[in-house]
Design a protein around this motif. Structure first.
Motif, PDB file in Angstrom:
ATOM      1  N   THR A  44       0.705  13.576  -8.818  1.00 15.51           N
ATOM      2  CA  THR A  44      -0.065  14.791  -8.562  1.00 15.51           C
ATOM      3  C   THR A  44       0.876  15.984  -8.400  1.00 15.51           C
ATOM      4  OG1 THR A  44      -0.016  14.704  -6.126  1.00 15.51           O
ATOM      5  CG2 THR A  44      -1.646  13.322  -7.259  1.00 15.51           C
ATOM      6  N   GLY A  45       0.277  17.137  -8.214  1.00 18.71           N
ATOM      7  CA  GLY A  45       1.067  18.337  -7.953  1.00 18.71           C
ATOM      8  C   GLY A  45       1.348  18.551  -6.481  1.00 18.71           C
ATOM      9  N   ALA A  46       0.883  17.637  -5.629  1.00 17.42           N
ATOM     10  CA  ALA A  46       1.093  17.760  -4.188  1.00 17.42           C
ATOM     11  C   ALA A  46       2.524  17.415  -3.820  1.00 17.42           C
ATOM     12  CB  ALA A  46       0.128  16.848  -3.435  1.00 17.42           C
ATOM     13  N   ARG A  47       3.008  17.996  -2.745  1.00 15.90           N
ATOM     14  CA  ARG A  47       4.327  17.649  -2.213  1.00 15.90           C
ATOM     15  C   ARG A  47       4.180  16.443  -1.293  1.00 15.90           C
ATOM     16  NH1 ARG A  47       9.081  20.632  -1.468  1.00 15.90           N
ATOM     17  NH2 ARG A  47       8.349  21.710  -3.324  1.00 15.90           N
ATOM     18  N   LEU A  48       4.958  15.399  -1.539  1.00 16.51           N
ATOM     19  CA  LEU A  48       4.908  14.175  -0.751  1.00 16.51           C
ATOM     20  C   LEU A  48       6.069  14.119   0.222  1.00 16.51           C
ATOM     21  CD1 LEU A  48       3.990  11.185  -0.161  1.00 16.51           C
ATOM     22  CD2 LEU A  48       5.501  10.514  -2.046  1.00 16.51           C
ATOM     23  N   PHE A  94       8.278   3.201 -11.331  1.00 14.05           N
ATOM     24  CA  PHE A  94       9.030   4.078 -10.450  1.00 14.05           C
ATOM     25  C   PHE A  94       8.246   5.363 -10.160  1.00 14.05           C
ATOM     26  CE2 PHE A  94      12.026   1.538 -12.883  1.00 14.05           C
ATOM     27  CZ  PHE A  94      12.863   1.040 -11.887  1.00 14.05           C
ATOM     28  N   PRO A  95       8.461   5.960  -8.981  1.00 17.24           N
ATOM     29  CA  PRO A  95       7.847   7.261  -8.703  1.00 17.24           C
ATOM     30  C   PRO A  95       8.256   8.271  -9.772  1.00 17.24           C
ATOM     31  CG  PRO A  95       8.813   6.325  -6.707  1.00 17.24           C
ATOM     32  CD  PRO A  95       9.258   5.454  -7.848  1.00 17.24           C
ATOM     33  N   LYS A  96       7.319   9.106 -10.176  1.00 21.11           N
ATOM     34  CA  LYS A  96       7.557  10.041 -11.273  1.00 21.11           C
ATOM     35  C   LYS A  96       8.454  11.206 -10.883  1.00 21.11           C
ATOM     36  CE  LYS A  96       4.954   7.856 -14.230  1.00 21.11           C
ATOM     37  NZ  LYS A  96       5.548   7.144 -15.391  1.00 21.11           N
ATOM     38  N   ARG A  97       8.656  11.423  -9.606  1.00 21.04           N
ATOM     39  CA  ARG A  97       9.527  12.517  -9.174  1.00 21.04           C
ATOM     40  C   ARG A  97      10.137  12.193  -7.817  1.00 21.04           C
ATOM     41  NH1 ARG A  97       6.115  15.424  -5.657  1.00 21.04           N
ATOM     42  NH2 ARG A  97       3.888  15.162  -6.079  1.00 21.04           N
ATOM     43  N   LYS A  98      11.072  13.011  -7.410  1.00 21.12           N
ATOM     44  CA  LYS A  98      11.767  12.813  -6.145  1.00 21.12           C
ATOM     45  C   LYS A  98      10.892  13.259  -4.977  1.00 21.12           C
ATOM     46  CE  LYS A  98      16.393  13.381  -8.110  1.00 21.12           C
ATOM     47  NZ  LYS A  98      17.661  14.136  -8.050  1.00 21.12           N
ATOM     48  N   PHE A  99      11.172  12.696  -3.803  1.00 17.86           N
ATOM     49  CA  PHE A  99      10.456  13.107  -2.595  1.00 17.86           C
ATOM     50  C   PHE A  99      11.342  12.815  -1.386  1.00 17.86           C
ATOM     51  CE2 PHE A  99       9.394   8.751  -3.540  1.00 17.86           C
ATOM     52  CZ  PHE A  99       9.400   8.096  -2.319  1.00 17.86           C
ATOM     53  N   ILE A 139       2.882   6.106  -2.795  1.00 19.62           N
ATOM     54  CA  ILE A 139       4.010   6.884  -3.305  1.00 19.62           C
ATOM     55  C   ILE A 139       3.861   7.078  -4.814  1.00 19.62           C
ATOM     56  CG2 ILE A 139       6.494   6.777  -3.769  1.00 19.62           C
ATOM     57  CD1 ILE A 139       6.791   5.449  -0.981  1.00 19.62           C
ATOM     58  N   GLU A 140       3.541   5.999  -5.497  1.00 21.93           N
ATOM     59  CA  GLU A 140       3.386   6.073  -6.948  1.00 21.93           C
ATOM     60  C   GLU A 140       2.280   7.052  -7.334  1.00 21.93           C
ATOM     61  OE1 GLU A 140       2.266   3.139 -10.717  1.00 21.93           O
ATOM     62  OE2 GLU A 140       2.633   2.291  -8.725  1.00 21.93           O
ATOM     63  N   LYS A 141       1.122   6.955  -6.678  1.00 22.08           N
ATOM     64  CA  LYS A 141      -0.015   7.816  -6.998  1.00 22.08           C
ATOM     65  C   LYS A 141       0.251   9.263  -6.606  1.00 22.08           C
ATOM     66  CE  LYS A 141      -2.955   4.621  -8.476  1.00 22.08           C
ATOM     67  NZ  LYS A 141      -3.515   4.609  -9.847  1.00 22.08           N
ATOM     68  N   ASP A 193       0.825  -1.207   0.000  1.00 26.29           N
ATOM     69  CA  ASP A 193       0.000   0.000   0.000  1.00 26.29           C
ATOM     70  C   ASP A 193       0.860   1.258   0.000  1.00 26.29           C
ATOM     71  OD1 ASP A 193      -2.115  -1.755   0.116  1.00 26.29           O
ATOM     72  OD2 ASP A 193      -2.393  -1.551   2.282  1.00 26.29           O
ATOM     73  N   LYS A 194       1.982   1.192   0.691  1.00 26.86           N
ATOM     74  CA  LYS A 194       2.898   2.336   0.746  1.00 26.86           C
ATOM     75  C   LYS A 194       3.457   2.638  -0.644  1.00 26.86           C
ATOM     76  CE  LYS A 194       6.614   3.983   3.781  1.00 26.86           C
ATOM     77  NZ  LYS A 194       5.720   4.621   4.766  1.00 26.86           N
TER      78      LYS A 194
END
Length: 255
Positions: free
Chosen positions: A138-142, A184-189, A132-134, A127-128
């Motif tokens: 988005t434009g939200a900061r994770l 993979f996640p689309k951006r860094k976090f 992260i992937e979803k 689920d984690k």
């Protein structure tokens, strides 16, 4: 006039940052030992619009480390017990309590794009990874919490970009999962983590006794095993996540 509750915060952050805090929308997934303290840190500093997500009820085994867990709240839904606590702090806060779990089946019911910040304090690896992937779409900061169990030394808690986290088994398992599946996640976090890893001590319950305890503990029933954890670690993890949100709002003029 700023609410008297937040006068000390304004002295540090300034009027503009306090205005941002009152306007942003934050969602916290998982309000256990880490997420509950994150939610409190956000509300005490001026966040008004907060959604908290967790499907579990308060168990006796939660009392040693989870904010809203007391002998009086055992058996209550965690999100409802926490919501009441947060409203006691700021009655004007808009707290949405969702007694749900983020899974492949429910993911599309969460409008992640409606939020400015997404906090991941989920235990389940599957689920984690999905959150992260979803979230990274988005434009939200994770901001994400790695494993807070089996730690003792709070000075080893740190922050790093996900692919640079070292010494954390959960981060390693997530990276392996992403690589294995080629997704993979689309951006860094940024992640909060500790490179300390201790072994469980004390009596380890086995068989049906252990299974029954996990069922009572809610989310812990989905874990392979129950690991020891301490409030001075989980709370620092949670407050650090809250601090990342607050720091971002105070220092980023584009938020």
């Amino acid at each position: 006039m700023i609410d008297p509750i937040f006068q000390r915060a304004e002295l540090v952050l300034g009027e503009e940052a306090m205005k941002k805090l009152s306007q942003v929308r934050v969602i916290v997934f998982g309000v256990g030992g880490v997420g509950s303290w994150c939610a409190e840190g956000l509300v005490r500093t001026g966040v008004v619009h907060l959604t908290i997500v967790d499907s579990d009820t308060v168990a006796v085994s939660n009392i040693n480390r989870q904010l809203m867990a007391t002998t009086a709240t055992v058996g209550q839904p965690k999100v409802e017990a926490l919501r009441q606590r947060l409203l006691d702090i700021n009655p004007n806060a808009k707290i949405m309590a969702l007694e749900q779990v983020f899974t492949e089946d429910t993911a599309e019911t969460f409008p992640l794009g409606d939020y400015d910040f997404i906090i991941d304090a989920i235990d389940s690896l599957k689920d984690k990874a999905l959150l992260i992937e979803k979230a990274c779409m988005t434009g939200a900061r994770l901001f994400s919490s790695m494993g807070a169990a089996l730690k003792l030394n709070p000075t080893r808690i740190q922050v790093a970009e996900f692919w640079k986290v070292k010494g954390d088994p959960l981060a390693r398992a997530l990276r392996n999962k992403f690589k294995r599946e080629g997704r993979f996640p689309k951006r860094k976090f940024l992640c909060v983590f500790s490179d300390e890893l201790l072994k469980n001590k004390g009596e380890q319950k086995q068989g049906e006794e252990a299974l029954a305890e996990r069922r009572v503990a809610g989310t812990e029933s989905r874990k392979a095993q129950v690991n020891g954890s301490l409030v001075h670690i989980t709370a620092v993890f949670g407050f650090t996540l809250a601090g990342l949100v607050i720091q971002n709002l105070a220092t980023n003029p584009n938020v």
